[in-house]
Design a protein around this motif. Structure first.
Motif, PDB file in Angstrom:
ATOM      1  N   ARG A   1       0.836  -1.208   0.000  1.00 43.93           N
ATOM      2  CA  ARG A   1       0.000   0.000   0.000  1.00 43.93           C
ATOM      3  C   ARG A   1       0.868   1.254   0.000  1.00 43.93           C
ATOM      4  O   ARG A   1       0.484   2.291  -0.535  1.00 43.93           O
ATOM      5  CB  ARG A   1      -0.976   0.003   1.173  1.00 43.93           C
ATOM      6  CG  ARG A   1      -0.340   0.056   2.521  1.00 43.93           C
ATOM      7  CD  ARG A   1      -1.395  -0.068   3.644  1.00 43.93           C
ATOM      8  NE  ARG A   1      -0.801  -0.459   4.886  1.00 43.93           N
ATOM      9  CZ  ARG A   1      -0.445   0.388   5.845  1.00 43.93           C
ATOM     10  NH1 ARG A   1      -0.664   1.677   5.691  1.00 43.93           N
ATOM     11  NH2 ARG A   1       0.104  -0.047   6.948  1.00 43.93           N
TER      12      ARG A   1
ATOM     13  N   ALA B   1       1.833   1.758  -3.582  1.00 40.10           N
ATOM     14  CA  ALA B   1       0.644   2.246  -4.299  1.00 40.10           C
ATOM     15  C   ALA B   1       0.436   3.730  -4.019  1.00 40.10           C
ATOM     16  O   ALA B   1       0.191   4.513  -4.950  1.00 40.10           O
ATOM     17  CB  ALA B   1      -0.591   1.445  -3.895  1.00 40.10           C
ATOM     18  N   ASN B   2       0.540   4.136  -2.764  1.00 44.64           N
ATOM     19  CA  ASN B   2       0.348   5.554  -2.415  1.00 44.64           C
ATOM     20  C   ASN B   2       1.384   6.441  -3.086  1.00 44.64           C
ATOM     21  O   ASN B   2       1.055   7.523  -3.571  1.00 44.64           O
ATOM     22  CB  ASN B   2       0.371   5.745  -0.896  1.00 44.64           C
ATOM     23  CG  ASN B   2      -0.884   5.213  -0.233  1.00 44.64           C
ATOM     24  OD1 ASN B   2      -1.937   5.102  -0.853  1.00 44.64           O
ATOM     25  ND2 ASN B   2      -0.769   4.852   1.030  1.00 44.64           N
TER      26      ASN B   2
ATOM     27  N   ILE C   1      -2.659  -2.447  -6.861  1.00 44.27           N
ATOM     28  CA  ILE C   1      -2.728  -0.996  -7.094  1.00 44.27           C
ATOM     29  C   ILE C   1      -4.094  -0.615  -7.657  1.00 44.27           C
ATOM     30  O   ILE C   1      -4.644   0.433  -7.310  1.00 44.27           O
ATOM     31  CB  ILE C   1      -1.563  -0.540  -7.986  1.00 44.27           C
ATOM     32  CG1 ILE C   1      -0.256  -0.712  -7.195  1.00 44.27           C
ATOM     33  CG2 ILE C   1      -1.739   0.906  -8.456  1.00 44.27           C
ATOM     34  CD1 ILE C   1       1.006  -0.535  -7.958  1.00 44.27           C
TER      35      ILE C   1
ATOM     36  N   LYS D   1      -6.962  -1.723  -6.857  1.00 40.27           N
ATOM     37  CA  LYS D   1      -7.902  -1.536  -5.746  1.00 40.27           C
ATOM     38  C   LYS D   1      -7.697  -0.195  -5.050  1.00 40.27           C
ATOM     39  O   LYS D   1      -8.666   0.436  -4.631  1.00 40.27           O
ATOM     40  CB  LYS D   1      -7.786  -2.703  -4.771  1.00 40.27           C
ATOM     41  CG  LYS D   1      -8.305  -3.994  -5.370  1.00 40.27           C
ATOM     42  CD  LYS D   1      -7.996  -5.187  -4.510  1.00 40.27           C
ATOM     43  CE  LYS D   1      -8.369  -6.463  -5.270  1.00 40.27           C
ATOM     44  NZ  LYS D   1      -7.697  -7.629  -4.742  1.00 40.27           N
ATOM     45  N   HIS D   2      -6.450   0.251  -4.947  1.00 37.55           N
ATOM     46  CA  HIS D   2      -6.182   1.583  -4.366  1.00 37.55           C
ATOM     47  C   HIS D   2      -6.771   2.677  -5.252  1.00 37.55           C
ATOM     48  O   HIS D   2      -7.336   3.648  -4.749  1.00 37.55           O
ATOM     49  CB  HIS D   2      -4.676   1.807  -4.192  1.00 37.55           C
ATOM     50  CG  HIS D   2      -4.102   1.119  -3.005  1.00 37.55           C
ATOM     51  ND1 HIS D   2      -4.081   1.674  -1.756  1.00 37.55           N
ATOM     52  CD2 HIS D   2      -3.535  -0.097  -2.878  1.00 37.55           C
ATOM     53  CE1 HIS D   2      -3.530   0.848  -0.905  1.00 37.55           C
ATOM     54  NE2 HIS D   2      -3.184  -0.250  -1.561  1.00 37.55           N
TER      55      HIS D   2
ATOM     56  N   LYS E   1     -10.601   2.827  -4.922  1.00 35.32           N
ATOM     57  CA  LYS E   1     -11.054   3.434  -3.658  1.00 35.32           C
ATOM     58  C   LYS E   1     -11.065   4.959  -3.750  1.00 35.32           C
ATOM     59  O   LYS E   1     -11.813   5.619  -3.041  1.00 35.32           O
ATOM     60  CB  LYS E   1     -10.136   3.022  -2.499  1.00 35.32           C
ATOM     61  CG  LYS E   1     -10.328   1.622  -2.019  1.00 35.32           C
ATOM     62  CD  LYS E   1      -9.344   1.335  -0.895  1.00 35.32           C
ATOM     63  CE  LYS E   1      -9.320  -0.160  -0.573  1.00 35.32           C
ATOM     64  NZ  LYS E   1      -8.226  -0.492   0.359  1.00 35.32           N
ATOM     65  N   LYS E   2     -10.223   5.521  -4.620  1.00 36.82           N
ATOM     66  CA  LYS E   2     -10.044   6.967  -4.674  1.00 36.82           C
ATOM     67  C   LYS E   2     -10.764   7.661  -5.825  1.00 36.82           C
ATOM     68  O   LYS E   2     -10.942   8.870  -5.779  1.00 36.82           O
ATOM     69  CB  LYS E   2      -8.544   7.288  -4.766  1.00 36.82           C
ATOM     70  CG  LYS E   2      -7.776   6.855  -3.550  1.00 36.82           C
ATOM     71  CD  LYS E   2      -6.311   7.198  -3.683  1.00 36.82           C
ATOM     72  CE  LYS E   2      -5.578   6.831  -2.411  1.00 36.82           C
ATOM     73  NZ  LYS E   2      -4.347   7.566  -2.247  1.00 36.82           N
TER      74      LYS E   2
END
Length: 186
Positions: free
Chosen positions: A26, A29-30, A54, A56-57, A60-61
């Motif tokens: 994560r 990914a961030n 990534i 899924k990240h 979410k955004k």
């Protein structure tokens, strides 16, 4: 069987297309998504999403007006990605070489961002060059191409394409630790 074990097994079997044996953290990914302005983005393209860590990240955004298109050539990872039920996600079992043609088929002219986890160092140079040039071409002005790698070997190639608009960071909290290239189209 756990998802991590399945990823590991598939990654070992297809190392030449996955380039790793563990999913992205994560933290990676961030850092990879740091340049993305999610508030007014229409299209994000993800290259080599693997099992979707990534992806899924990103999902979410993203806002309701954003679409995510993923290019994954590994059949097992492609099938795994298809299980992600999200109305703003399109997963293609197509090479990233065809990025321009494929996004046009979907009704898009340009991408706001291209996020890549492709193992560029093990992809034949002609193919990786085609992918990078096509990614640059479909990016809108002031768009970003972000890429992570486990070495600095593509820094020069990215500077050839993006000029002096390439910045570099390093994410220690990933296994293995990774370099993140952030390339702006200006």
């Amino acid at each position: 069987m756990s998802r991590k074990f399945n990823f590991f097994k598939e990654a070992l079997k297809n190392y030449k297309t996955s380039g790793t044996v563990t999913p992205s953290s994560r933290f990676l990914a961030n850092e990879l998504l740091e340049p993305v302005n999610f508030s007014d983005t229409k299209l994000i393209v993800e290259l080599g999403p693997g099992n979707g860590a990534i992806t899924k990240h990103i999902l979410k955004k993203i806002k309701p007006n954003t679409h995510l298109v993923c290019f994954e050539i590994n059949d097992s990872f492609y099938k795994e990605l298809q299980k992600i039920a999200h109305p703003q996600l399109t997963v293609l079992n197509v090479s990233a070489e065809d990025i321009e043609e494929e996004i046009h088929k979907l009704g898009f002219k340009q991408a706001d961002y291209v996020v890549s986890s492709l193992p560029l160092t093990i992809i034949p140079k002609e193919i990786s060059s085609t992918i990078l040039k096509a990614s640059y071409k479909i990016l809108k002005q002031k768009g970003y191409f972000t890429q992570f790698q486990y070495s600095l070997s593509y820094y020069g190639k990215l500077k050839e394409i993006f000029g002096n608009n390439v910045s570099l960071s390093f994410e220690l909290l990933n296994f293995p630790p990774a370099f993140i290239y952030k390339c702006a189209k200006k």
